[in-house]
Motif scaffolding. Structure first.
Motif, PDB file in Angstrom:
ATOM      1  N   MET A   1       0.852  -1.200   0.000  1.00 42.83           N
ATOM      2  CA  MET A   1       0.000   0.000   0.000  1.00 42.83           C
ATOM      3  C   MET A   1       0.886   1.249   0.000  1.00 42.83           C
ATOM      4  SD  MET A   1      -1.264   0.222   3.974  1.00 42.83           S
ATOM      5  CE  MET A   1      -0.076   0.527   5.297  1.00 42.83           C
ATOM      6  N   ARG A   2       0.332   2.342  -0.547  1.00 47.43           N
ATOM      7  CA  ARG A   2       1.065   3.608  -0.560  1.00 47.43           C
ATOM      8  C   ARG A   2       0.861   4.303   0.786  1.00 47.43           C
ATOM      9  NH1 ARG A   2      -0.552   7.563  -4.144  1.00 47.43           N
ATOM     10  NH2 ARG A   2      -2.649   6.903  -3.622  1.00 47.43           N
ATOM     11  N   ALA A   3       1.928   4.848   1.314  1.00 49.17           N
ATOM     12  CA  ALA A   3       1.827   5.554   2.600  1.00 49.17           C
ATOM     13  C   ALA A   3       2.936   6.593   2.673  1.00 49.17           C
ATOM     14  CB  ALA A   3       1.959   4.573   3.758  1.00 49.17           C
ATOM     15  N   ILE A   4       2.689   7.658   3.445  1.00 52.89           N
ATOM     16  CA  ILE A   4       3.729   8.658   3.686  1.00 52.89           C
ATOM     17  C   ILE A   4       4.309   8.378   5.070  1.00 52.89           C
ATOM     18  CG2 ILE A   4       4.206  11.112   4.066  1.00 52.89           C
ATOM     19  CD1 ILE A   4       3.594  10.587   1.165  1.00 52.89           C
ATOM     20  N   ALA A   5       5.612   8.113   5.109  1.00 53.11           N
ATOM     21  CA  ALA A   5       6.236   7.693   6.366  1.00 53.11           C
ATOM     22  C   ALA A   5       7.619   8.313   6.501  1.00 53.11           C
ATOM     23  CB  ALA A   5       6.342   6.169   6.389  1.00 53.11           C
ATOM     24  N   VAL A   6       8.139   8.262   7.740  1.00 57.35           N
ATOM     25  CA  VAL A   6       9.533   8.665   7.975  1.00 57.35           C
ATOM     26  C   VAL A   6      10.318   7.427   8.421  1.00 57.35           C
ATOM     27  CG1 VAL A   6       9.083  11.093   8.514  1.00 57.35           C
ATOM     28  CG2 VAL A   6       9.027   9.409  10.366  1.00 57.35           C
ATOM     29  N   ALA A   7      11.591   7.343   7.992  1.00 65.38           N
ATOM     30  CA  ALA A   7      12.429   6.199   8.338  1.00 65.38           C
ATOM     31  C   ALA A   7      12.927   6.308   9.779  1.00 65.38           C
ATOM     32  CB  ALA A   7      13.612   6.123   7.378  1.00 65.38           C
ATOM     33  N   GLU A   8      13.043   7.548  10.274  1.00 65.04           N
ATOM     34  CA  GLU A   8      13.467   7.784  11.657  1.00 65.04           C
ATOM     35  C   GLU A   8      13.035   9.195  12.046  1.00 65.04           C
ATOM     36  OE1 GLU A   8      17.719   7.664  11.770  1.00 65.04           O
ATOM     37  OE2 GLU A   8      17.912   9.020  10.084  1.00 65.04           O
ATOM     38  N   PHE A   9      13.122   9.534  13.339  1.00 61.44           N
ATOM     39  CA  PHE A   9      12.755  10.888  13.763  1.00 61.44           C
ATOM     40  C   PHE A   9      13.604  11.906  13.004  1.00 61.44           C
ATOM     41  CE2 PHE A   9      11.588   8.826  17.975  1.00 61.44           C
ATOM     42  CZ  PHE A   9      10.225   8.908  17.729  1.00 61.44           C
ATOM     43  N   GLY A  10      12.959  12.942  12.499  1.00 59.41           N
ATOM     44  CA  GLY A  10      13.692  14.015  11.829  1.00 59.41           C
ATOM     45  C   GLY A  10      13.956  13.757  10.359  1.00 59.41           C
ATOM     46  N   SER A 100      -2.188   6.994   4.563  1.00 58.28           N
ATOM     47  CA  SER A 100      -1.963   5.626   4.130  1.00 58.28           C
ATOM     48  C   SER A 100      -3.229   5.070   3.489  1.00 58.28           C
ATOM     49  CB  SER A 100      -1.623   4.808   5.392  1.00 58.28           C
ATOM     50  OG  SER A 100      -1.437   3.474   5.094  1.00 58.28           O
ATOM     51  N   GLU A 101      -3.080   4.079   2.609  1.00 59.74           N
ATOM     52  CA  GLU A 101      -4.282   3.512   1.991  1.00 59.74           C
ATOM     53  C   GLU A 101      -5.092   2.666   2.968  1.00 59.74           C
ATOM     54  OE1 GLU A 101      -3.880   2.759  -2.587  1.00 59.74           O
ATOM     55  OE2 GLU A 101      -2.059   2.033  -1.582  1.00 59.74           O
ATOM     56  N   TYR A 102      -4.399   2.022   3.918  1.00 61.84           N
ATOM     57  CA  TYR A 102      -5.109   1.172   4.882  1.00 61.84           C
ATOM     58  C   TYR A 102      -4.561   1.417   6.292  1.00 61.84           C
ATOM     59  CZ  TYR A 102      -6.886  -1.444   0.896  1.00 61.84           C
ATOM     60  OH  TYR A 102      -7.519  -1.790  -0.269  1.00 61.84           O
ATOM     61  N   VAL A 103      -5.439   1.228   7.289  1.00 63.67           N
ATOM     62  CA  VAL A 103      -5.001   1.345   8.676  1.00 63.67           C
ATOM     63  C   VAL A 103      -5.876   0.439   9.542  1.00 63.67           C
ATOM     64  CG1 VAL A 103      -6.528   3.270   9.380  1.00 63.67           C
ATOM     65  CG2 VAL A 103      -4.236   3.077  10.380  1.00 63.67           C
ATOM     66  N   LEU A 104      -5.356   0.043  10.701  1.00 64.54           N
ATOM     67  CA  LEU A 104      -6.130  -0.789  11.624  1.00 64.54           C
ATOM     68  C   LEU A 104      -6.787   0.087  12.687  1.00 64.54           C
ATOM     69  CD1 LEU A 104      -3.631  -3.705  12.347  1.00 64.54           C
ATOM     70  CD2 LEU A 104      -5.672  -3.782  10.891  1.00 64.54           C
ATOM     71  N   ALA A 105      -7.939  -0.371  13.197  1.00 62.34           N
ATOM     72  CA  ALA A 105      -8.597   0.306  14.326  1.00 62.34           C
ATOM     73  C   ALA A 105      -9.295  -0.745  15.176  1.00 62.34           C
ATOM     74  CB  ALA A 105      -9.608   1.329  13.808  1.00 62.34           C
TER      75      ALA A 105
END
Ligand SMILES: NC(=O)c1ccc[n+]([C@@H]2O[C@H](COP(=O)([O-])OP(=O)(O)OC[C@H]3O[C@@H](n4cnc5c(N)ncnc54)[C@H](OP(=O)(O)O)[C@@H]3O)[C@@H](O)[C@H]2O)c1
Length: 316
Positions: A1-10, A100-105
């Motif tokens: 899935m496509r998502a916008i994320a960071v690999a680490e803080f900063g 993100s395209e998918y997430v859990l809840a």
């Protein structure tokens, strides 16, 4: 899935291809169609909660979202596939979020059915900022007849705080620099608008209203900024509430002012209340900037630069 994320803080937020999470017992999978952007999102990416909560990396950003329940795990009641839902989806330990395209809840999360007839983008704009505004107005005990100054009124929290305060019968003074924004604030219920770029807000306010205000709802100022507003606050008996955690309530108490460092606590019940207000036409959440998911990094930068006029939303 496509998502916008960071690999680490900063690290810079980037578009990544990540696995779709599997719903376990008590969890359901939501196919997100829109995400709301909040200042909290870039603060989390920079590590504001580092050491407070465990974070999974890569860390998908974003808390607010709206979409459709895709599948439900064992034991889930109250949610079913195809149902349109909105709410807060940040799950830091799992590295999951709403960009993100998918997430859990789970049924215990701050998730509720979407307001009737609302677009996914409109619903995603609501949760964090509007729940904060609702809680802030309540915490400050805003009441009919009081005069209330909202500083930062043109942002995501401010636009709703103006409406909730006016709805309670308060006389609202909002900050806005641009003539179009000033007209918008009046449509939301502000009786008066102060251009915060034209000079010190307290002085401008006291020029037209020498009696000052009963309450200040401050969404943007640091401690020094709040201190400059104090001459305009009634004492004894006035209230100052800040979303920035910069107040010294004991010091303010000595000056006859109640100080509240407000911390928002969202709930599914509050989301249902907001959905009812929106459906009834009593609450309007304005989106000023829509972008595609891949454009999230520039949308975050835009927000950070202080150019928010209402909400920013990502289409997924
Ligand atoms: N404590 C909590 O639980 C809680 C909950 C929600 C949000 N927050 C925090 O509350 C803040 C506001 O959130 P938001 O979502 O509303 O932010 P936002 O959407 O980015 O809005 C900020 C708004 O404030 C205006 N502004 C900035 N400086 C100002 C000043 N000196 N005087 C008057 N207006 C000013 C900006 O317009 P101009 O650029 O034109 O000035 C902008 O419209 C953020 O720091 C957020 O993290 C805290």
């Amino acid at each position: 899935m496509r998502a916008i994320a960071v690999a680490e803080f900063g690290a810079p937020p980037e578009l990544m291809d990540l696995p779709v999470p599997e719903p376990g017992p008590g969890e359901f999978l939501v196919h997100l169609r829109a995400a709301g952007v909040n200042p909290f999102d870039w603060k989390v990416a920079e590590g504001i909660l580092s050491g407070v909560v465990r974070h999974g990396f890569p860390l998908i950003l974003g808390n607010d979202g709206a979409g459709t329940v895709h599948s439900v795990g064992e034991g889930v009641t109250g949610f079913h596939p195809g149902q349109k839902v909105y709410g807060q989806f940040m799950r830091l330990p799992l590295g999951l979020g709403s960009y993100s395209e998918y997430v859990l809840a789970t049924a215990e999360d701050v998730v509720a059915p979407m307001p009737e007839g609302m677009l996914f983008t409109g619903a995603a704009a609501v949760p964090t900022a509007t729940m904060a505004a609702f809680g802030l107005v309540e915490a400050a005990k805003v009441d009919a007849g009081q005069c209330v100054l909202v500083v930062g009124a043109t942002g995501g929290v401010g636009q709703s705080a103006v409406q909730f305060a006016a709805d309670r019968g308060a006389r609202v003074i909002a900050t806005a620099a641009d003539p179009q924004d000033q007209a918008w604030m009046r449509r939301l219920g502000a009786e008066e608008v102060i251009d915060h770029t034209a000079g010190p807000v307290a002085e401008l306010l006291l020029d037209t209203r020498p009696e000052g205000v009963h309450t200040v709802l401050d969404l943007v100022d640091d401690a020094a900024g709040v201190a400059r507003l104090l001459p305009a606050v009634h004492r004894p008996g006035g209230t100052v509430a800040s979303t920035q955690g910069v107040l010294d309530p004991a010091d303010l108490a000595r000056r006859g002012i109640t100080g509240i460092n407000f911390r928002s606590r969202g709930s599914a019940a509050l989301l249902r209340t907001l959905a009812d207000l929106i459906t009834a036409g009593r609450l309007h959440v304005h989106i000023d900037h829509e972008a595609d998911l891949a454009e999230a990094p520039s949308a975050l930068e835009r927000l950070r630069a202080g150019r928010a006029r209402g909400k920013t939303v990502l289409r997924i």
